[in-house]
Structures are given as C-alpha cells and as structure tokens.
Write a protein that holds these residues in place. Structure first.
Motif, PDB file in Angstrom:
ATOM      1  N   THR A 133       0.775  -1.145  -0.113  1.00  0.00           N
ATOM      2  CA  THR A 133      -0.035   0.180  -0.241  1.00  0.00           C
ATOM      3  C   THR A 133       0.845   1.342  -0.057  1.00  0.00           C
ATOM      4  O   THR A 133       0.481   1.882  -0.850  1.00  0.00           O
ATOM      5  N   ALA A 134       2.111   1.374   0.697  1.00  0.00           N
ATOM      6  CA  ALA A 134       2.828   2.496   0.883  1.00  0.00           C
ATOM      7  C   ALA A 134       3.618   2.724  -0.295  1.00  0.00           C
ATOM      8  O   ALA A 134       4.431   3.710  -0.472  1.00  0.00           O
ATOM      9  N   LEU A 155       6.857  -0.486  11.033  1.00  0.00           N
ATOM     10  CA  LEU A 155       6.425  -0.229   9.706  1.00  0.00           C
ATOM     11  C   LEU A 155       6.913   1.116   9.346  1.00  0.00           C
ATOM     12  O   LEU A 155       7.413   1.450   8.205  1.00  0.00           O
ATOM     13  N   THR A 156       7.127   2.072  10.368  1.00  0.00           N
ATOM     14  CA  THR A 156       7.503   3.630   9.924  1.00  0.00           C
ATOM     15  C   THR A 156       9.319   3.277   9.794  1.00  0.00           C
ATOM     16  O   THR A 156       9.622   3.954   9.027  1.00  0.00           O
ATOM     17  N   GLY A 157       9.770   2.463  10.428  1.00  0.00           N
ATOM     18  CA  GLY A 157      11.320   2.307   9.947  1.00  0.00           C
ATOM     19  C   GLY A 157      11.436   1.761   8.752  1.00  0.00           C
ATOM     20  O   GLY A 157      12.547   1.948   8.143  1.00  0.00           O
ATOM     21  N   ILE A 158      10.715   0.615   8.554  1.00  0.00           N
ATOM     22  CA  ILE A 158      10.725  -0.110   6.979  1.00  0.00           C
ATOM     23  C   ILE A 158      10.605   0.991   5.818  1.00  0.00           C
ATOM     24  O   ILE A 158      11.345   1.190   4.978  1.00  0.00           O
ATOM     25  N   ILE A 159       9.526   1.843   6.033  1.00  0.00           N
ATOM     26  CA  ILE A 159       9.116   2.895   4.922  1.00  0.00           C
ATOM     27  C   ILE A 159      10.523   3.979   5.073  1.00  0.00           C
ATOM     28  O   ILE A 159      10.972   4.323   3.953  1.00  0.00           O
ATOM     29  N   LYS A 160      11.113   4.155   6.159  1.00  0.00           N
ATOM     30  CA  LYS A 160      12.299   5.308   6.121  1.00  0.00           C
ATOM     31  C   LYS A 160      13.462   4.503   5.666  1.00  0.00           C
ATOM     32  O   LYS A 160      14.024   5.203   5.090  1.00  0.00           O
ATOM     33  N   GLU A 163      12.995   4.380   1.596  1.00  0.00           N
ATOM     34  CA  GLU A 163      13.141   5.545   1.165  1.00  0.00           C
ATOM     35  C   GLU A 163      14.633   5.968   1.164  1.00  0.00           C
ATOM     36  O   GLU A 163      15.260   6.725   0.018  1.00  0.00           O
ATOM     37  N   THR A 164      15.312   5.706   2.083  1.00  0.00           N
ATOM     38  CA  THR A 164      16.808   5.879   2.248  1.00  0.00           C
ATOM     39  C   THR A 164      17.556   5.020   1.122  1.00  0.00           C
ATOM     40  O   THR A 164      18.494   5.589   0.344  1.00  0.00           O
ATOM     41  N   LYS A 169      11.307   9.932  -1.789  1.00  0.00           N
ATOM     42  CA  LYS A 169      10.253   9.950  -0.885  1.00  0.00           C
ATOM     43  C   LYS A 169       9.141   8.900  -1.448  1.00  0.00           C
ATOM     44  O   LYS A 169       9.197   9.096  -2.740  1.00  0.00           O
ATOM     45  N   LEU A 170       8.189   8.203  -0.687  1.00  0.00           N
ATOM     46  CA  LEU A 170       7.116   7.568  -1.252  1.00  0.00           C
ATOM     47  C   LEU A 170       5.986   8.712  -1.035  1.00  0.00           C
ATOM     48  O   LEU A 170       6.056   9.740  -0.113  1.00  0.00           O
TER      49      LEU A 170
END
Length: 303
Positions: A133-134, A155-160, A163-164, A169-170
């Motif tokens: 979804t992200a 989840l926040t850590g995975i997305i961050k 993106e790194t 950015k997503l």
C-alpha cells in the motif's frame, strides 16, 4: 594392515563427500557475493548499545555476501506517533522505539519478502500487505527486536529505510494509508486472530482494487461476503472503519497485478527455503547411501 587400509578408504570417502557438499554450498554463496544490493538498517532509537550490537549480529546473517556498504538510520517513537496516534491502542505504540529493520532492495519482479523475530502483534503478511500500500516494491525486509515487542514502530522504520535506499520519498498519502491499514489489521487481530484478520483485510482490499470500487455500500457488501466466507463476525464499528480504509486504498489507484506480484514474494521465498532444504537433504542422503554401501561391501570382503 588390511584394517588400516579399510579405515583410510572410509576416511577418503567422507572427505570427498564433505567436499562435494561444501562445493554445492559454496556455489550458492558465490551467487550471493555477486549480488548488488542497497541495504539500510533502521534501529529503534531507544535501543541500548548492547541491544544494537545483538541486532547487528542477527542482521549480519542477511547482510554478509552483499557487495554494497550498509547505511544505518534510526526511527523514533515520535515518528511512529506522527502516523499512528489515534489509530492504534496506546499500549501497542508505547513510549519507546525498539523494533528494528533490515531492508534490502531486490531485482525487479522479486516482490516483497518479510521475516520477523520477537514481533508479537504484526505478522509478516500484515507488514507485506501494508508495504504494498505504501508503494514499496521488490524488497527483503527483516523485522527484529532484542525481546518481544508489538512491532508497530517497524512499519515506520521499514518505510524510512526503503526511502533511504531508493533516495526518494514515497507518496505521503500512501504512507499514511499503509499505517492506517496496519493499525486496522492489528485491531481486528486482537478480536478474531491474526490469521483471519490478515486474510479478511487482504481479500477485501484485493477485490476493491481489482474492481475499482469506491461506493461505500458496495464495499460493505464485499466486507460482509468475505467475512461470511471466513466465518468472521465483524461489529458495525469494525465494518465502518474498514469501509473508510478501503475508500482510501481505492483512491491510491493501486494496480491489482502489481499488488499480487509484490505479495507473491512471501510464498516464493518460503518455497525456496523448502526447496533448498530438500535439495540439501537429498544430497546428504545420497552420500550416506554411498557410504553405507561401501561399508557393507567392506564387511562382505572381510567375512
């Protein structure tokens, strides 16, 4: 002298067998060394130095053999709360960021692969579904903690981390919706169990995306049908929240083919593990059979 010769022959067979096994094993390691991957490890900000070292050792099992430098970042409890405040129970968010993430970008069409350790509230499939979804694609994700935690920070850590690794950015709305999805799935899991919760959210999501449905009554109908198929009784409040979530998901213009491709990675990676295990066991059994035949022949020769 004859006994000594027999012992030497048996030892020779064992050495050759070991060599064959190691050669097969090393050939797969060579493939791993040839991979080029972007790797980012995201640590929960509240880990102690000792806990970070323990997680570093654990993540090294996946990191070794890759020929790219690894980047290290942190994720804070505040960053979690920016996305999850009001969506999930306070006891699950907590006041510290502990769960940590290994994120590795994969070749196209590999999909999303997720494994977890010491994560109590969120299953690998829940993470993978929310990551799709992200907007995350083709990534290997390992979520771990030094002791049992809910895993909401991950989840926040995975997305961050992703993106790194990607250097961009997503979509912010997609990230917010992914956090809402993980929150809703977690809420349902506490009522009906993780297995049923991940199934009902995914199947409703799949149908809404595939049929491009935005009408709340149509979405509600799908929720009721899927729930009935899974023998799930959802409350009116559960259904209302899920309708809202699915409307947000539909607004992201997700592609059903892409969604299924990303989530197929979980099944494929499991099949690869089973296949590798069968292959290794098959080779070992062949070598043992050769050794047993040899010993039997030697016994007959001595008789």
């Amino acid at each position: 002298m004859r006994s000594k010769g027999i012992i030497m022959l048996v030892c020779f067979v064992l050495v050759v067998a070991s060599g064959v096994f190691l050669l097969r094993h090393d050939s797969s390691s060579t493939v791993l060394r040839a991979e080029r991957a972007k790797i980012v490890i995201s640590f929960g900000e509240d880990l102690t130095d000792q806990q970070k070292r323990e997680l570093m050792d654990y993540f090294y099992n996946w990191q070794k053999g890759r020929d790219r430098d690894t980047q290290y970042i942190t994720v804070s409890n505040k960053e979690e709360r920016d996305y999850l405040q009001g969506l999930i129970d306070e006891e699950l968010i907590g006041s510290r960021a502990i769960s940590s993430v290994y994120c590795e970008t994969l070749d196209r069409s590999r999909g999303i692969e997720v494994e977890t350790r010491n994560i109590t509230a969120i299953t690998p499939f829940m993470y993978a579904n929310a990551l799709s979804t992200a907007g995350i694609e083709n990534a290997r994700v390992i979520v771990s903690a030094p002791f049992a935690v809910s895993g909401t920070a991950a989840l926040t850590g995975i997305i961050k981390a992703f993106e790194t690794a990607q250097g961009e950015k997503l979509d912010e709305e997609a990230k917010e919706t992914a956090h809402e999805e993980i929150a809703e799935t977690t809420k349902l899991a506490r009522k009906i169990g993780s297995n049923k919760a991940e199934k009902v959210v995914y199947e409703v999501k799949r149908q809404v995306v595939e049929r491009n449905i935005s009408d709340p009554e149509e979405i509600k109908k799908i929720i009721l049908e899927v729930s009935a198929d899974l023998n799930i009784n959802l409350s009116a409040a559960d259904i209302e929240r899920m309708v809202g979530l699915m409307q947000r998901l539909n607004s992201l213009n997700m592609n059903i083919t892409g969604l299924n491709e990303q989530l197929s990675g979980l099944e494929r990676s499991w099949n690869e593990v089973k296949s590798t295990s069968r292959e290794s066991n098959g080779l070992l059994n062949q070598l043992l059979n050769v050794l047993r035949d040899l010993i039997s022949s030697l016994k007959n020769a001595l008789a």
